[in-house]
Design an enzyme around this catalytic site. Structure first.
Site, PDB file in Angstrom:
ATOM      1  N   ASN A 176       0.870  -1.159  -0.175  1.00  0.00           N
ATOM      2  CA  ASN A 176      -0.031   0.116   0.069  1.00  0.00           C
ATOM      3  C   ASN A 176       0.925   1.345   0.146  1.00  0.00           C
ATOM      4  O   ASN A 176       0.345   2.305  -0.471  1.00  0.00           O
ATOM      5  CB  ASN A 176      -1.058   0.064   1.331  1.00  0.00           C
ATOM      6  CG  ASN A 176      -0.237  -0.175   2.625  1.00  0.00           C
ATOM      7  OD1 ASN A 176       0.388  -1.186   2.882  1.00  0.00           O
ATOM      8  ND2 ASN A 176      -0.234   0.831   3.303  1.00  0.00           N
ATOM      9  N   SER A 196     -11.329  -5.274   1.194  1.00  0.00           N
ATOM     10  CA  SER A 196     -11.982  -3.837   1.847  1.00  0.00           C
ATOM     11  C   SER A 196     -12.593  -3.198   0.829  1.00  0.00           C
ATOM     12  O   SER A 196     -11.993  -2.621  -0.313  1.00  0.00           O
ATOM     13  CB  SER A 196     -11.056  -3.088   2.571  1.00  0.00           C
ATOM     14  OG  SER A 196     -11.485  -2.026   3.168  1.00  0.00           O
ATOM     15  N   GLN A 216      -5.324  -3.977  -1.348  1.00  0.00           N
ATOM     16  CA  GLN A 216      -4.783  -3.085  -2.325  1.00  0.00           C
ATOM     17  C   GLN A 216      -5.083  -3.482  -3.788  1.00  0.00           C
ATOM     18  O   GLN A 216      -5.105  -2.782  -4.874  1.00  0.00           O
ATOM     19  CB  GLN A 216      -3.448  -2.397  -2.402  1.00  0.00           C
ATOM     20  CG  GLN A 216      -3.294  -1.483  -1.178  1.00  0.00           C
ATOM     21  CD  GLN A 216      -4.056  -0.467  -1.118  1.00  0.00           C
ATOM     22  OE1 GLN A 216      -4.324   0.232  -2.350  1.00  0.00           O
ATOM     23  NE2 GLN A 216      -4.062   0.399  -0.189  1.00  0.00           N
ATOM     24  N   HIS A 256     -13.872  -0.252   0.719  1.00  0.00           N
ATOM     25  CA  HIS A 256     -13.453   1.303   0.512  1.00  0.00           C
ATOM     26  C   HIS A 256     -12.472   1.372  -0.526  1.00  0.00           C
ATOM     27  O   HIS A 256     -12.140   2.614  -0.899  1.00  0.00           O
ATOM     28  CB  HIS A 256     -13.476   2.078   1.734  1.00  0.00           C
ATOM     29  CG  HIS A 256     -12.260   1.917   2.473  1.00  0.00           C
ATOM     30  ND1 HIS A 256     -11.280   2.634   2.575  1.00  0.00           N
ATOM     31  CD2 HIS A 256     -12.067   0.795   3.481  1.00  0.00           C
ATOM     32  CE1 HIS A 256     -10.520   2.292   3.440  1.00  0.00           C
ATOM     33  NE2 HIS A 256     -10.861   1.076   3.735  1.00  0.00           N
ATOM     34  N   CYS A 276       8.434  12.454   9.158  1.00  0.00           N
ATOM     35  CA  CYS A 276       7.970  13.993   9.334  1.00  0.00           C
ATOM     36  C   CYS A 276       9.351  14.587  10.271  1.00  0.00           C
ATOM     37  O   CYS A 276       9.561  13.760  11.185  1.00  0.00           O
ATOM     38  CB  CYS A 276       6.675  14.052  10.134  1.00  0.00           C
ATOM     39  SG  CYS A 276       6.425  15.785  10.517  1.00  0.00           S
TER      40      CYS A 276
HETATM   41  N1  PLP Z   1      -4.161  -3.921   4.365  1.00  0.00           N
HETATM   42  C1  PLP Z   1      -3.770  -3.102   3.327  1.00  0.00           C
HETATM   43  C2  PLP Z   1      -2.797  -3.589   2.399  1.00  0.00           C
HETATM   44  C3  PLP Z   1      -4.420  -1.692   3.547  1.00  0.00           C
HETATM   45  O1  PLP Z   1      -3.916  -0.731   2.527  1.00  0.00           O
HETATM   46  C4  PLP Z   1      -5.294  -1.355   4.279  1.00  0.00           C
HETATM   47  C5  PLP Z   1      -5.961  -0.115   4.454  1.00  0.00           C
HETATM   48  O2  PLP Z   1      -5.296   0.976   4.384  1.00  0.00           O
HETATM   49  C6  PLP Z   1      -5.705  -2.355   5.288  1.00  0.00           C
HETATM   50  C7  PLP Z   1      -5.090  -3.583   5.154  1.00  0.00           C
HETATM   51  C8  PLP Z   1      -6.959  -2.062   6.086  1.00  0.00           C
HETATM   52  O3  PLP Z   1      -8.027  -2.130   5.512  1.00  0.00           O
HETATM   53  P1  PLP Z   1      -9.476  -1.579   6.391  1.00  0.00           P
HETATM   54  O4  PLP Z   1      -9.069  -0.020   6.354  1.00  0.00           O
HETATM   55  O5  PLP Z   1     -10.600  -1.817   5.566  1.00  0.00           O
HETATM   56  O6  PLP Z   1      -9.482  -1.886   7.730  1.00  0.00           O
END
Ligand code: PLP
Length: 375
Positions: A151, A199, A179, A201, A326
């Site tokens: 990600n 996921s 992803q 979203h 940061c």
């Molecule tokens: N795994 C990866 C690679 C992700 O990018 C994310 C979300 O940022 C998650 C897991 C977590 O997913 P969720 O936001 O549905 O808990």
């Protein structure tokens, strides 16, 4: 001021058709799928049609799809039950996994005293598969947990190769595909993956809903206890509108996959050309042929720009993600970039830019202009 959203690896805008579908269901199909009357049966039918549709897109069977509240929950469930119920004694993972996997494994290590090994990561962000094979020489009940698309950097794991390696060594394979589901074709008849996670979203569906693919007869046991929903695997009244929204979003994603992939790849290529032109010494964190909608770049700016870069872009209406540390120390450095960058480079400003088909060339021009004003 035009707002520019280039943070699609964080979350995505919901497709209009998905919103419409969800609103209709919320207004009209409000029955509880566990009720036996017509309202309940109607909701149950929406639920099961959604499950079938999702399964079809990844070539799984409907019974192998278990709905959950998010990718984090699904990852937690699979990893915990693998240790607790399937008696996995060792997990092989990498230091560049999402925290939903990394922190879960750390907690399991504390609680169950399992062995955890981290496979080596190459400087370009790829997983070292030779090292994975070496680690698998040890004979004990093992689960390999490696994400498909990173990600932060967009580096891609060869799912086919890893699934073959895992099968040859007779170990379980879990992949966090949050992803990549909806953005890349996944065929679970071809791939011998035991568990994967999605996921909604991340593929233009609603937040608060995801699913786990759990291979038939895996023996996984529930994390929660309560009702009989999801055959007792994940009790709790199903969020029917969310699940139907997720199914709709996945349907649209796969129906338009090739077209959108070409379009988004073009945006990424244009961004890289523009960066080359304006900031010739920029570097890609990861590799050039990373996933088509994510790129992580190190900008040739002085270190003192690091702390302010996101704020500066935000002031201009541009949303991207931080790539590295940061300077103020208020934000911890990225654990992913820490694995692949030198200490010096880690202090410099890096950005993760992630696209969707809703972006256009003007968005990139605005980002480049904003970055130029920071030079
Ligand atoms: N795994 C990866 C690679 C992700 O990018 C994310 C979300 O940022 C998650 C897991 C977590 O997913 P969720 O936001 O549905 O808990």
């Amino acid at each position: 001021m035009k707002k520019v959203y280039l943070d699609n690896a964080s979350t995505t805008t919901i497709r209009t058709e998905v919103i419409q579908e969800m609103v209709t269901i919320m207004a009209q199909d409000y029955g509880n799928p566990s009720s036996t009357h017509s309202f309940g049966r109607n909701a149950k039918s929406i639920l099961e049609l959604s499950r079938k549709s999702i399964a079809k897109h990844i070539n799984a069977t409907a019974q192998e799809i278990i709905f959950a509240s998010c990718g984090t929950e699904a990852n937690n469930w699979i990893l915990r039950s693998a240790v607790k119920d399937l008696k996995v004694q060792r997990i092989i993972t990498s230091k560049i996994e999402h925290h939903a996997v990394l922190y879960t494994i750390m907690a399991l290590q504390q609680e169950y005293n399992i062995q955890v090994d981290y496979v080596a990561v190459k400087p370009n962000g790829e997983i070292d598969l030779t090292n994975l094979t070496d680690l698998l020489a040890q004979d004990c009940k093992t689960l390999v947990s490696l994400m498909h698309v990173n990600n932060e950097t967009g580096t891609v794991l060869d799912l086919k190769r890893v699934s073959v390696i895992c099968r040859e060594h007779n170990v379980l394979f879990h992949s966090d595909t949050v992803q990549s589901i909806g953005k890349s074709k996944i065929d679970l008849q071809e791939l011998s993956i035991d568990f994967l996670v999605a996921s909604a979203h991340k593929f233009h569906g609603p937040k608060g809903v995801g699913f786990a693919f759990v291979r038939k007869n895996s023996g996984l046991q529930p994390l929660f206890f309560g009702g009989e929903q999801e055959k007792g695997q994940r009790p709790g009244t199903e969020a029917v509108h969310q699940i139907a929204g997720m199914a709709k979003a996945l349907e649209f994603s796969y129906a338009n996959l090739d077209e959108e992939k070409i379009y988004i790849s073009g945006l990424k290529a244009y961004l890289l050309d523009q960066l080359e032109l304006e900031f010739p010494s920029f570097k890609i964190n990861g590799n050039l042929d990373g996933f088509y909608n994510i790129v992580n770049v190190l900008l040739p700016f002085s270190e003192d720009k690091t702390a302010m870069i996101l704020f500066h872009l935000d002031m201009k209406g541009i949303a991207v993600s931080r790539g590295s540390a940061c300077q103020s120390g208020s934000i911890r450095p990225s654990h992913v970039l820490a694995e692949i960058l030198s200490v010096e480079d880690l202090k410099k400003p890096s950005l993760r830019i992630s696209f969707s088909h809703y972006n256009n060339l003007e968005d990139i021009d605005l980002l480049i202009e904003a970055l130029k004003s920071m030079k």
